[in-house]
Design an enzyme around this catalytic site. Structure first.
Site, mmCIF file in Angstrom:
data_model
loop_
_atom_site.group_PDB
_atom_site.id
_atom_site.type_symbol
_atom_site.label_atom_id
_atom_site.label_comp_id
_atom_site.label_asym_id
_atom_site.label_seq_id
_atom_site.Cartn_x
_atom_site.Cartn_y
_atom_site.Cartn_z
ATOM 1 N N HIS A 156 68.595 -91.241 6.077
ATOM 2 C CA HIS A 156 67.596 -90.198 7.590
ATOM 3 C C HIS A 156 66.823 -91.138 7.909
ATOM 4 O O HIS A 156 65.777 -90.379 9.070
ATOM 5 C CB HIS A 156 67.017 -89.229 6.406
ATOM 6 C CG HIS A 156 68.525 -88.481 6.484
ATOM 7 N ND1 HIS A 156 69.497 -87.279 7.523
ATOM 8 C CD2 HIS A 156 69.310 -87.677 5.136
ATOM 9 C CE1 HIS A 156 70.814 -86.714 6.419
ATOM 10 N NE2 HIS A 156 70.399 -87.377 5.291
ATOM 11 N N SER B 192 53.751 -46.804 5.145
ATOM 12 C CA SER B 192 53.384 -46.809 3.974
ATOM 13 C C SER B 192 52.870 -45.673 3.294
ATOM 14 O O SER B 192 52.390 -45.479 3.589
ATOM 15 C CB SER B 192 53.378 -48.673 3.261
ATOM 16 O OG SER B 192 53.071 -48.424 2.179
ATOM 17 N N GLU C 45 54.515 -56.589 -2.065
ATOM 18 C CA GLU C 45 54.111 -55.708 -2.684
ATOM 19 C C GLU C 45 55.487 -56.053 -4.286
ATOM 20 O O GLU C 45 55.056 -55.768 -5.118
ATOM 21 C CB GLU C 45 54.853 -53.795 -2.249
ATOM 22 C CG GLU C 45 55.022 -52.987 -2.818
ATOM 23 C CD GLU C 45 55.876 -51.948 -2.024
ATOM 24 O OE1 GLU C 45 55.073 -51.594 -1.185
ATOM 25 O OE2 GLU C 45 56.659 -51.775 -2.605
ATOM 26 N N LYS D 279 65.937 -53.633 -2.725
ATOM 27 C CA LYS D 279 66.632 -52.404 -1.927
ATOM 28 C C LYS D 279 66.724 -53.337 -0.480
ATOM 29 O O LYS D 279 67.706 -53.157 0.719
ATOM 30 C CB LYS D 279 66.495 -51.233 -0.850
ATOM 31 C CG LYS D 279 66.927 -50.177 -2.413
ATOM 32 C CD LYS D 279 66.718 -49.329 -1.840
ATOM 33 C CE LYS D 279 65.083 -48.611 -2.178
ATOM 34 N NZ LYS D 279 64.872 -47.201 -2.030
ATOM 35 N N ALA E 93 67.960 -46.391 7.532
ATOM 36 C CA ALA E 93 67.993 -47.806 8.148
ATOM 37 C C ALA E 93 69.362 -48.224 8.055
ATOM 38 O O ALA E 93 70.033 -47.817 7.432
ATOM 39 C CB ALA E 93 67.046 -49.318 7.551
ATOM 40 N N LYS F 214 55.441 -54.747 7.801
ATOM 41 C CA LYS F 214 55.534 -52.950 7.326
ATOM 42 C C LYS F 214 56.318 -54.201 6.497
ATOM 43 O O LYS F 214 56.532 -54.031 4.500
ATOM 44 C CB LYS F 214 56.153 -52.496 7.714
ATOM 45 C CG LYS F 214 57.118 -51.979 6.515
ATOM 46 C CD LYS F 214 55.652 -50.972 5.467
ATOM 47 C CE LYS F 214 56.593 -50.104 4.222
ATOM 48 N NZ LYS F 214 57.685 -50.111 4.199
ATOM 49 N N HIS G 258 54.379 -56.255 4.168
ATOM 50 C CA HIS G 258 53.847 -55.618 3.241
ATOM 51 C C HIS G 258 54.770 -55.761 2.329
ATOM 52 O O HIS G 258 53.695 -55.571 0.360
ATOM 53 C CB HIS G 258 53.669 -55.132 4.506
ATOM 54 C CG HIS G 258 52.901 -53.267 2.966
ATOM 55 N ND1 HIS G 258 54.083 -52.700 2.170
ATOM 56 C CD2 HIS G 258 51.693 -52.869 2.753
ATOM 57 C CE1 HIS G 258 52.891 -51.567 1.953
ATOM 58 N NE2 HIS G 258 51.982 -51.964 1.543
ATOM 59 N N ASN G 259 55.896 -55.263 2.407
ATOM 60 C CA ASN G 259 56.816 -54.677 0.648
ATOM 61 C C ASN G 259 56.872 -56.461 0.182
ATOM 62 O O ASN G 259 57.275 -56.391 -1.698
ATOM 63 C CB ASN G 259 57.858 -54.172 1.383
ATOM 64 C CG ASN G 259 57.928 -52.730 1.796
ATOM 65 O OD1 ASN G 259 56.847 -52.217 2.162
ATOM 66 N ND2 ASN G 259 58.450 -52.121 1.779
#
Ligand code: 2AM
Length: 469
Positions: A451, A128, A189, A260, A76, A182, A185-186
């Site tokens: 604020h 995957s 994971e 990663k 990638a 995906k 998903h990771n």
């Protein structure tokens, strides 16, 4: 012989995917930047197979029947851009390019635009299942150009894993939806892996259990509600003995985890869109802290703390831990699905959560028995904001939470860190709190930054001169 499908990039995932496609009665053209890898692949793995080696992108493109259909399995980032820059000018309008790598979703959006200029159908597609999945059947999460998907659907469906509700392949929506699914998903994971690591730590450092005993606990859990790939491999890891030393191999592995990209991106995106994903975030940070090995070794002698021993009845603690792990793993899925729904609204993906759960049932790393129930729950209530609200999952919380609170107390008293487990209970306790202390935050913001705040007893926007009082 003109090829039905092409694979660019012959690292292990690319090789295995090419072999998977070939095994479904397709002729596959392959190309890799470094010629040696192609030659080696042909020599070692392709004898008698309908794989056509090519040694330039031009030759690759010419080997494919039109409209050409191909998948990129290259690294990638800049590597993918480098290939696409050369590839697009060689293709014709109507060709289909699938990016099967872990691209960042914003890169996928950009590439869809570029492909569109050439009339090319571009599909950002999450794949995957690791090496084995690529070869025997991964989970495939496609997104992008719908017309393009229709052209490659037959091939993708044939190479996908088959789950309890059919092939684990689906088109999720426009743009970068496939890569986004995906990515999350990771993220999930990461959180499940961290939860397992924490349970292992509590058993190992806290209860002083042997690797074999822990393996049996994971085996038991894997036979019950936690039945899933990651629990299954954990048992196998714990049983592996190092032949040189006779010790459990896991004990000899350096405790420094890499992170990663996708887990970090998932968290970054959750922050961007304001979606609560603390368990996924803490799992990324846990890896970041693990990477500080040298600092941790030094700090051990500087910062005092308890001796990590858990003094509890082992069987009772393990029963509590089972419920704890179930809740934490469920929190990871709950936050992931929630993030997908939030992203879908924000980014126009039009995601179907039940379909996501269905595709994750087999082939992928987070496949688990519980996904069948999750798909069912989302089919009944597509906009369910959090899976814990549905009866079967509310029961997991109801049954497990007192044990979880005991585990928390024991872990903290013993000084064993459990960031994922902590984050799960804090998330749920916050989510079920009708009133949170954000009133204090608002008062502070108004104090130092004017604020303003809203009141619970009357309409309007208020500001107080706090120092004049
Ligand atoms: P290589 O064998 O020539 O290194 C995973 O690293 C895959 O991505 C490999 O097939 C690798 O090819 C490919 N890859 C990495 N960087 C690349 C680049 N800049 N251009 C083309 N392919 C690249």
């Amino acid at each position: 012989m003109s090829a039905d499908f092409g694979v660019i990039g012959l690292a292990v995932m690319g090789q295995n995917l090419a072999l998977n496609v070939e095994s479904r009665d397709y002729t596959v053209a392959v190309y890799n930047r470094t010629r040696f890898r192609t030659d080696e692949f042909m020599r070692d793995k392709c004898e008698g197979k309908r794989v056509v080696p090519t040694h330039s992108l031009k030759e690759f493109v010419e080997a494919l029947s039109v409209p050409r259909k191909m998948i990129l399995m290259v690294k990638a980032g800049p590597a993918t851009d480098a290939v696409l820059e050369q590839l697009f000018p060689l293709l014709s309008s109507g060709d289909v390019v699938i990016d099967g790598g872990n691209a960042h979703y914003s890169d996928t959006e950009k590439r869809i635009q570029q492909a569109g200029k050439h009339g090319i159908h571009y599909l950002g597609t999450g794949i995957s299942g690791g090496e084995d999945g690529a070869l025997h059947g991964p989970a495939i999460m496609a997104g992008g150009d719908r017309e393009g998907y229709e052209q490659v659907e037959e091939i993708l469906v044939k190479i996908a894993a088959v789950g309890p509700e059919g092939p684990c392949c689906a088109y999720f929506g426009p743009g970068s939806s496939g890569h986004y699914v995906k990515m999350v998903h990771n993220g999930i994971e990461y959180a499940i892996m961290e939860t397992i690591a924490e349970a292992y730590d509590l058993m190992s450092r806290g209860l002083k259990m042997t690797a074999q005993k822990m393996a049996s606990v994971f085996a038991e859990w894997n036979n019950g509600d936690l039945s899933s790939y990651l629990f299954e491999i954990t048992e196998k890891i714990l049983r592996r003995v190092d032949p040189d030393t006779g010790k459990p191999l896991v004990d000899l592995i350096l405790d420094r985890a890499a992170q990663k990209g996708t887990g970090k991106w998932s968290t970054q995106s959750a922050l961007d869109i304001g979606s609560p994903a603390p368990t996924i975030a803490m799992s990324v940070f846990a890896r970041v802290i693990s990477a500080l090995k040298e600092e941790r070794v030094e700090a051990q002698d500087v910062l005092s703390g308890p001796d990590n021993k858990i003094s509890a009845d082992r069987d009772e603690f393990l029963r509590d831990l089972f419920g704890t792990v179930k809740i934490t793993v469920l929190a990871a899925y709950a936050q992931g699905f929630r993030q997908l729904q939030d992203a879908s609204r924000e980014r126009g993906y039009n995601l179907d959560s039940a379909e996501v759960a269905r595709v994750w049932m087999a082939g992928c790393i987070i496949r688990a028995r519980t996904l069948t129930q999750m798909a069912q729950v989302f089919r009944e209530e597509p906009d369910l904001p959090l899976v814990f609200l549905a009866t079967p999952f509310r029961e997991v919380w109801d049954k497990g939470q007192s044990g979880l609170r005991r585990v928390l107390a024991q872990a903290h008293a013993s000084g064993i860190p459990i960031p994922a487990i902590d984050s799960a209970i804090d998330f749920l306790d916050a989510y079920r709190s009708a009133r949170l202390p954000a009133n204090m935050i608002q008062a502070q913001r108004d104090f130092f930054g004017a604020h303003t705040y809203k009141r619970i007893d009357k309409d309007g926007v208020f500001h107080t001169k706090w120092e004049e009082g």
